[in-house]
Design a protein around this motif. Sequence first.
Motif, PDB file in Angstrom:
ATOM      1  N   ASP A  92      43.860  43.969  33.288  1.00  0.00           N
ATOM      2  CA  ASP A  92      43.162  43.215  34.186  1.00  0.00           C
ATOM      3  C   ASP A  92      42.867  43.757  35.521  1.00  0.00           C
ATOM      4  N   ARG A  93      43.752  44.506  36.143  1.00  0.00           N
ATOM      5  CA  ARG A  93      43.393  44.983  37.481  1.00  0.00           C
ATOM      6  C   ARG A  93      42.042  45.782  37.432  1.00  0.00           C
ATOM      7  N   ASN A  94      41.717  46.693  36.441  1.00  0.00           N
ATOM      8  CA  ASN A  94      40.942  47.524  36.348  1.00  0.00           C
ATOM      9  C   ASN A  94      39.523  46.871  36.074  1.00  0.00           C
ATOM     10  N   VAL A  95      39.712  45.643  35.154  1.00  0.00           N
ATOM     11  CA  VAL A  95      38.430  44.569  34.715  1.00  0.00           C
ATOM     12  C   VAL A  95      38.093  44.206  36.142  1.00  0.00           C
ATOM     13  N   LEU A  96      39.155  43.672  36.906  1.00  0.00           N
ATOM     14  CA  LEU A  96      38.745  43.409  38.435  1.00  0.00           C
ATOM     15  C   LEU A  96      38.203  44.272  39.444  1.00  0.00           C
ATOM     16  N   SER A 115      43.802  36.219  30.302  1.00  0.00           N
ATOM     17  CA  SER A 115      43.046  37.258  31.064  1.00  0.00           C
ATOM     18  C   SER A 115      41.719  37.029  31.578  1.00  0.00           C
ATOM     19  N   GLY A 116      40.745  36.356  30.546  1.00  0.00           N
ATOM     20  CA  GLY A 116      39.654  36.056  31.106  1.00  0.00           C
ATOM     21  C   GLY A 116      39.726  34.756  32.040  1.00  0.00           C
ATOM     22  N   ARG A 117      40.535  33.928  32.206  1.00  0.00           N
ATOM     23  CA  ARG A 117      40.903  32.758  32.959  1.00  0.00           C
ATOM     24  C   ARG A 117      41.031  33.250  34.240  1.00  0.00           C
ATOM     25  N   PHE A 118      42.120  34.533  34.253  1.00  0.00           N
ATOM     26  CA  PHE A 118      42.361  34.815  35.553  1.00  0.00           C
ATOM     27  C   PHE A 118      41.491  35.539  36.074  1.00  0.00           C
ATOM     28  N   ILE A 119      40.725  36.427  35.519  1.00  0.00           N
ATOM     29  CA  ILE A 119      39.594  37.205  36.194  1.00  0.00           C
ATOM     30  C   ILE A 119      38.563  36.246  36.719  1.00  0.00           C
ATOM     31  N   ASN A 120      38.179  35.052  35.568  1.00  0.00           N
ATOM     32  CA  ASN A 120      37.253  34.032  36.283  1.00  0.00           C
ATOM     33  C   ASN A 120      37.820  33.809  37.672  1.00  0.00           C
TER      34      ASN A 120
END
Length: 308
Positions: free
Chosen positions: A83-87, A123-128
């Motif tokens: 998640d942090r690297n997607v961010l 993860s999708g919801r968090f990134i969004n």
Amino acid sequence: MANRHLSRSVVLQTLFEWDFRQLSTEAAKEALARNASEFAPAAGDLPFMGDLLAGAITRKPDLDLVIGKAAPEWSIERIAPVDRNVLRLGLFELLFADRDKVPAKVAINEAIELAKSFGGEHSGRFINGVLGAVYKELGEPGKDEVSKKKKDVPYEQMPVQRLGGAVVYARQGSEVYLALVHDIFGHWTLSKGKIGDAPEIAEESTDEGTIRSIKEELGLDITIKEKLGENEYVASDPATGKKRKHVTYFLAEAPFSEVKLEQKGGLDDARWFRLQDALDLNFYEDMFPIIEKAVQHLTAKPITKTKI
């Protein structure tokens, strides 16, 4: 035109590896070249991938600061590595990319899709939520723009790529062991490979291709015992667009010998596990039915060779 979603996936994989292994910038560039060759050989998009990786690494302090402000209840260390690297990727494109080439909504949507593909259930919801908060702070650029999407190819018209994999087991005394591979996203999974993907092996059967692939990946000579099942998923290919990947899984026996993992991108470990210990590992959700069926066969009845 090169598939930018696939390119971003390769960059995410490399960024995760850089983060997890604490690689130098130079080592990260080498990892990117290896991963691009392995997972996107026809993409022809290495300059884009290189710029994206370099930008995310160079801007890491700034990106992490923004993440901390947008998600104050989560320290950067507490955020799951994927998640942090997607961010970091999504924020780099949102904040620093040429908006004519990468509109804000494209940057956010691409990051959400990466999170759904490689992250956890939420993860999708968090990134969004995080990227959406930053987007609002920026004044919602491009809010009224209408994105032009390529026409989707119907599922039944997508080309199909065959793959073969196996739950590889060995008996040592009274114990049963499973040979598993570990990917750089933190999951243990089954060894598998492409079937008939070169002219000289175009006519090989699924079981022949599976035997060859596992020999190449693990250095083990397997004997297929029976078919466990199949699954299919859609993936993007830079040359042909979306394709259906059809995987056939087998139960296969091997001698209890040293596992020698093929050096290639995406996998970082392979080893034997006692059957009872393997059940507690972190598997992908779609692997559980296959593994459970294999365990049932191994513990409930003797294994006999069957015709595939």
